[in-house]
Each structure stands twice: as structure tokens, then as C-alpha cells.
Design a protein around this motif. Structure first.
Motif, PDB file in Angstrom:
ATOM      1  N   LEU A  63     -58.335  43.966  20.726  1.00  0.00           N
ATOM      2  CA  LEU A  63     -58.134  45.221  20.044  1.00  0.00           C
ATOM      3  C   LEU A  63     -58.551  45.339  18.389  1.00  0.00           C
ATOM      4  CD1 LEU A  63     -56.198  48.415  18.435  1.00  0.00           C
ATOM      5  CD2 LEU A  63     -54.640  46.045  18.693  1.00  0.00           C
ATOM      6  N   LEU A  64     -58.939  43.871  18.246  1.00  0.00           N
ATOM      7  CA  LEU A  64     -59.572  43.549  16.987  1.00  0.00           C
ATOM      8  C   LEU A  64     -61.033  43.934  16.800  1.00  0.00           C
ATOM      9  CD1 LEU A  64     -58.855  42.846  13.395  1.00  0.00           C
ATOM     10  CD2 LEU A  64     -59.700  40.505  15.107  1.00  0.00           C
ATOM     11  N   TRP A  65     -61.660  43.586  17.299  1.00  0.00           N
ATOM     12  CA  TRP A  65     -63.164  44.678  17.440  1.00  0.00           C
ATOM     13  C   TRP A  65     -63.284  45.812  18.004  1.00  0.00           C
ATOM     14  CZ3 TRP A  65     -63.887  40.534  14.874  1.00  0.00           C
ATOM     15  CH2 TRP A  65     -63.940  38.937  15.086  1.00  0.00           C
ATOM     16  N   VAL A 111     -47.853  43.595  16.341  1.00  0.00           N
ATOM     17  CA  VAL A 111     -48.543  42.082  17.205  1.00  0.00           C
ATOM     18  C   VAL A 111     -50.144  42.078  16.716  1.00  0.00           C
ATOM     19  CG1 VAL A 111     -47.150  42.885  19.556  1.00  0.00           C
ATOM     20  CG2 VAL A 111     -49.522  44.196  18.623  1.00  0.00           C
ATOM     21  N   THR A 112     -50.050  40.425  16.908  1.00  0.00           N
ATOM     22  CA  THR A 112     -51.578  40.248  16.067  1.00  0.00           C
ATOM     23  C   THR A 112     -52.677  41.383  17.086  1.00  0.00           C
ATOM     24  OG1 THR A 112     -51.321  38.448  17.477  1.00  0.00           O
ATOM     25  CG2 THR A 112     -50.989  38.477  15.205  1.00  0.00           C
ATOM     26  N   ALA A 113     -53.553  41.892  16.402  1.00  0.00           N
ATOM     27  CA  ALA A 113     -54.639  42.932  17.124  1.00  0.00           C
ATOM     28  C   ALA A 113     -55.757  41.442  17.694  1.00  0.00           C
ATOM     29  CB  ALA A 113     -55.333  43.764  16.156  1.00  0.00           C
ATOM     30  N   CYS A 114     -55.708  40.453  17.401  1.00  0.00           N
ATOM     31  CA  CYS A 114     -56.816  39.549  17.590  1.00  0.00           C
ATOM     32  C   CYS A 114     -56.768  39.391  19.610  1.00  0.00           C
ATOM     33  CB  CYS A 114     -57.104  38.363  16.984  1.00  0.00           C
ATOM     34  SG  CYS A 114     -55.375  37.345  16.725  1.00  0.00           S
ATOM     35  N   THR A 115     -55.060  39.410  19.203  1.00  0.00           N
ATOM     36  CA  THR A 115     -54.377  38.429  21.261  1.00  0.00           C
ATOM     37  C   THR A 115     -54.487  39.680  21.718  1.00  0.00           C
ATOM     38  OG1 THR A 115     -52.428  38.700  19.965  1.00  0.00           O
ATOM     39  CG2 THR A 115     -53.560  36.534  20.028  1.00  0.00           C
ATOM     40  N   PRO A 158     -57.688  43.128   8.177  1.00  0.00           N
ATOM     41  CA  PRO A 158     -57.944  41.726   7.825  1.00  0.00           C
ATOM     42  C   PRO A 158     -57.705  40.767   8.701  1.00  0.00           C
ATOM     43  CG  PRO A 158     -55.954  43.055   6.527  1.00  0.00           C
ATOM     44  CD  PRO A 158     -56.058  44.151   7.804  1.00  0.00           C
ATOM     45  N   ASN A 159     -59.104  39.092   8.405  1.00  0.00           N
ATOM     46  CA  ASN A 159     -58.193  38.837   9.414  1.00  0.00           C
ATOM     47  C   ASN A 159     -58.943  37.707   9.310  1.00  0.00           C
ATOM     48  OD1 ASN A 159     -61.451  38.615  11.440  1.00  0.00           O
ATOM     49  ND2 ASN A 159     -60.211  40.419  10.487  1.00  0.00           N
ATOM     50  N   LEU A 160     -58.759  36.351   9.424  1.00  0.00           N
ATOM     51  CA  LEU A 160     -59.692  34.914   8.755  1.00  0.00           C
ATOM     52  C   LEU A 160     -59.506  34.213   9.800  1.00  0.00           C
ATOM     53  CD1 LEU A 160     -57.567  33.805   5.883  1.00  0.00           C
ATOM     54  CD2 LEU A 160     -59.789  34.827   6.171  1.00  0.00           C
ATOM     55  N   CYS A 161     -58.981  34.266  11.331  1.00  0.00           N
ATOM     56  CA  CYS A 161     -58.801  32.878  12.000  1.00  0.00           C
ATOM     57  C   CYS A 161     -60.157  33.077  13.335  1.00  0.00           C
ATOM     58  CB  CYS A 161     -57.523  32.810  12.448  1.00  0.00           C
ATOM     59  SG  CYS A 161     -56.522  33.757  13.063  1.00  0.00           S
ATOM     60  N   MET A 162     -60.140  34.613  13.369  1.00  0.00           N
ATOM     61  CA  MET A 162     -60.461  35.061  14.628  1.00  0.00           C
ATOM     62  C   MET A 162     -62.466  34.971  14.824  1.00  0.00           C
ATOM     63  SD  MET A 162     -60.090  35.824  18.121  1.00  0.00           S
ATOM     64  CE  MET A 162     -61.081  36.361  19.770  1.00  0.00           C
ATOM     65  N   LEU A 163     -62.776  34.526  15.824  1.00  0.00           N
ATOM     66  CA  LEU A 163     -64.527  35.011  15.443  1.00  0.00           C
ATOM     67  C   LEU A 163     -64.854  35.887  16.558  1.00  0.00           C
ATOM     68  CD1 LEU A 163     -66.391  31.241  14.531  1.00  0.00           C
ATOM     69  CD2 LEU A 163     -66.260  33.327  13.155  1.00  0.00           C
ATOM     70  N   PRO A 204     -57.023  32.254  18.350  1.00  0.00           N
ATOM     71  CA  PRO A 204     -56.136  30.559  17.358  1.00  0.00           C
ATOM     72  C   PRO A 204     -54.637  31.600  16.999  1.00  0.00           C
ATOM     73  CG  PRO A 204     -57.580  31.151  16.126  1.00  0.00           C
ATOM     74  CD  PRO A 204     -58.570  31.987  17.328  1.00  0.00           C
ATOM     75  N   ALA A 205     -54.915  32.681  16.756  1.00  0.00           N
ATOM     76  CA  ALA A 205     -53.846  33.537  16.038  1.00  0.00           C
ATOM     77  C   ALA A 205     -53.593  33.085  14.624  1.00  0.00           C
ATOM     78  CB  ALA A 205     -53.069  34.293  17.475  1.00  0.00           C
ATOM     79  N   ALA A 206     -54.358  32.439  14.781  1.00  0.00           N
ATOM     80  CA  ALA A 206     -53.135  31.052  13.070  1.00  0.00           C
ATOM     81  C   ALA A 206     -52.677  31.936  11.657  1.00  0.00           C
ATOM     82  CB  ALA A 206     -54.175  29.988  13.156  1.00  0.00           C
ATOM     83  N   CYS A 207     -54.072  33.139  11.592  1.00  0.00           N
ATOM     84  CA  CYS A 207     -53.643  33.928  10.290  1.00  0.00           C
ATOM     85  C   CYS A 207     -52.996  34.603   9.852  1.00  0.00           C
ATOM     86  CB  CYS A 207     -54.660  34.281   9.104  1.00  0.00           C
ATOM     87  SG  CYS A 207     -55.274  35.371  10.261  1.00  0.00           S
ATOM     88  N   ARG A 208     -52.299  35.365  11.233  1.00  0.00           N
ATOM     89  CA  ARG A 208     -51.111  36.293  11.179  1.00  0.00           C
ATOM     90  C   ARG A 208     -51.545  37.503  10.455  1.00  0.00           C
ATOM     91  NH1 ARG A 208     -49.143  34.845  15.172  1.00  0.00           N
ATOM     92  NH2 ARG A 208     -47.920  35.951  15.571  1.00  0.00           N
ATOM     93  N   LEU A 209     -52.659  37.740   9.955  1.00  0.00           N
ATOM     94  CA  LEU A 209     -52.883  39.415   8.586  1.00  0.00           C
ATOM     95  C   LEU A 209     -53.291  39.969   9.817  1.00  0.00           C
ATOM     96  CD1 LEU A 209     -55.623  36.231   6.612  1.00  0.00           C
ATOM     97  CD2 LEU A 209     -53.256  37.791   5.694  1.00  0.00           C
ATOM     98  N   CYS A 210     -53.752  40.028  10.847  1.00  0.00           N
ATOM     99  CA  CYS A 210     -54.003  41.142  11.682  1.00  0.00           C
ATOM    100  C   CYS A 210     -53.261  41.855  12.279  1.00  0.00           C
ATOM    101  CB  CYS A 210     -55.188  40.575  12.759  1.00  0.00           C
ATOM    102  SG  CYS A 210     -54.572  39.432  13.982  1.00  0.00           S
ATOM    103  N   LEU A 211     -51.873  41.880  12.151  1.00  0.00           N
ATOM    104  CA  LEU A 211     -50.858  42.158  12.327  1.00  0.00           C
ATOM    105  C   LEU A 211     -51.058  44.169  12.657  1.00  0.00           C
ATOM    106  CD1 LEU A 211     -47.603  40.214  10.685  1.00  0.00           C
ATOM    107  CD2 LEU A 211     -48.083  40.154  13.579  1.00  0.00           C
TER     108      LEU A 211
END
Ligand code: FES
Length: 216
Positions: A24-26, A65-69, A36-41, A48-55
Motif C-alpha cells: 500500500l505504501l508504494w 495499520v502500517t502502509a508498508c506492511t 510519511p515513511n523512514l524505514c522501508m526501502l 521492518p515497520a520500525a518507524c511507525r510513520l506510515c500509519l
């Protein structure tokens, strides 16, 4: 094998065609919707879902939920800026800012730092009033001819750990310690110059802040 079928989702009321299995993030970013996102490439298979910015909020899910996951699915309905999402995102950003030194003018990443951009986009000060700074005092590693490593600036996003493993399969940079002490370091905390680091600088390229910098 991922399902690459075309499907339709809605983000903030905008209908978007996406490929089944896409994150979803991409999908959002590729369609001009900023999350916003900082940890995903892009190349990471496991976020990694570490930054929790992409909620974000997704219809039918009990909480953000995190958009990167999240993988997209037919009919998915997403909101990226609800009051709940904005509140949680600001808190996640404030926690990152509170753990980061703010001597920006002397940092090699000043003005190209993703934490500065994040603070600006969320209208946050780089010295948050709400949280006590949680800074560390770890020696800076000046040992390597190509790379400068200041662990005090590290946000623990894990990008460098991932790229170091991908690049060389050596995993020179890794997470060490636990809890509040968790940090990125080398095996046995050796200076970089005493490891097999080749100075490829991939880690400096993916570091969102000035923790890993190519030396001039
Ligand atoms: S980009 Fe999703 S948690 Fe960091």
C-alpha cells in the motif's frame, strides 16, 4: 508467487488501479499520495515497520495499520490523514526527534535530512516541548577512510543493516544490545576500519539522517 492481477482501491476517496500483492505504501506514493515513511526501502521484501510513520486507516480494520506492511486487495478503502492517524504519526515523529541530536547546522546531512523534512511536513519543532530528549552518548567512529559513523544520530530504522547484508552478505552493520540500549554497531563493537567494510557507501546512501556519512 504474488498475484499480479490489476485491482481497484480507494485512497482518500481517489480511485486507484494497482497490482495485486503490491504494498500500500508504494501504491500511494506512486499515485501522488504522500504517506510519511523512514524505514522501508523499495527492494525490501520484509518491511521492518520500525518507524511507525506510515500509519493509515483501512476500512474493516479495527485500528490503524502500517502502509508498508499492508498488501492491497480489491475494494480496499484507505484514509491516510484521519485525526487518529495524524495524532499517532505526530507522536511517532516526536519520539524519533526526541532521540536525535539537534545540532543540525554542524551535521553533514543538514538540509537533506529526512527527519528535518518530516518535522517540517508535520509542523513539528526539532526540539519538541512535549518529550524529554532521549539522547545517547556513544563515541563517533572516525576510523574508516570512506565512512563516518555517528551512532548518536541513528534512528534505528534498520535501512543500513538491511543494505549492508544485501550488498556484501557480510552484515557488518547489525543491531546490537537490547531495549533502550539497542543500537546499530559492528560485531563486538569494533571500529569500522577493523571490519571487512569495503566502503561501498550504500549504507550512507540509505541513511535518512546523518548517522552514516561519506567522508569528504
Ligand atoms: S515505513 Fe512503515 S513503519 Fe516505517
Amino acid at each position: 508467487m504474488k498475484n499480479k492481477k490489476k485491482l481497484t482501491i480507494a485512497i482518500d476517496g481517489k480511485r486507484i488501479t494497482a497490482e495485486g500483492g503490491a504494498r500500500l505504501l508504494w501504491v500511494a506514493l506512486d499515485n501522488g499520495i504522500h504517506i510519511p515513511n523512514l524505514c522501508m526501502l523499495r527492494d525490501m521484501e520484509i518491511p521492518p515497520a520500525a518507524c511507525r510513520l506510515c500509519l493509515v486507516e483501512v476500512a474493516g480494520k479495527p485500528g490503524p495499520v502500517t502502509a508498508c506492511t499492508e498488501e492491497v486487495y480489491e475494494g480496499m478503502t484507505v484514509w491516510t490523514a484521519t485525526p487518529t492517524v495524524l495524532r499517532l504519526r505526530r507522536t511517532a515523529a516526536e519520539l524519533l526527534i526526541a532521540s536525535h541530536p539537534t545540532n543540525c547546522p554542524s551535521c553533514g546531512k543538514n538540509r537533506s535530512c529526512q527527519l528535518q523534512s518530516l518535522a517540517k511536513s508535520l509542523k513539528l519543532k526539532l526540539k519538541p516541548d512535549r518529550l524529554r530528549p532521549l539522547l545517547q552518548d556513544i563515541p563517533i567512529d572516525h576510523s574508516h577512510p570512506a565512512l563516518l559513523f555517528d551512532p548518536n544520530k541513528c534512528l534505528l530504522c534498520g535501512r543500513c543493516v538491511w543494505v549492508c547484508k544485501e550488498q556484501s552478505d557480510l552484515g557488518i552493520l547489525q543491531f546490537t544490545h537490547r531495549g533502550f540500549e539497542t543500537r546499530v554497531s559492528t560485531f563486538l563493537n569494533k571500529p569500522l576500519a577493523e571490519t571487512r567494510c569495503t566502503g561501498c557507501l550504500e549504507c550512507a546512501q540509505v541513511c535518512p539522517v546523518g548517522a552514516l556519512l561519506a567522508r569528504e
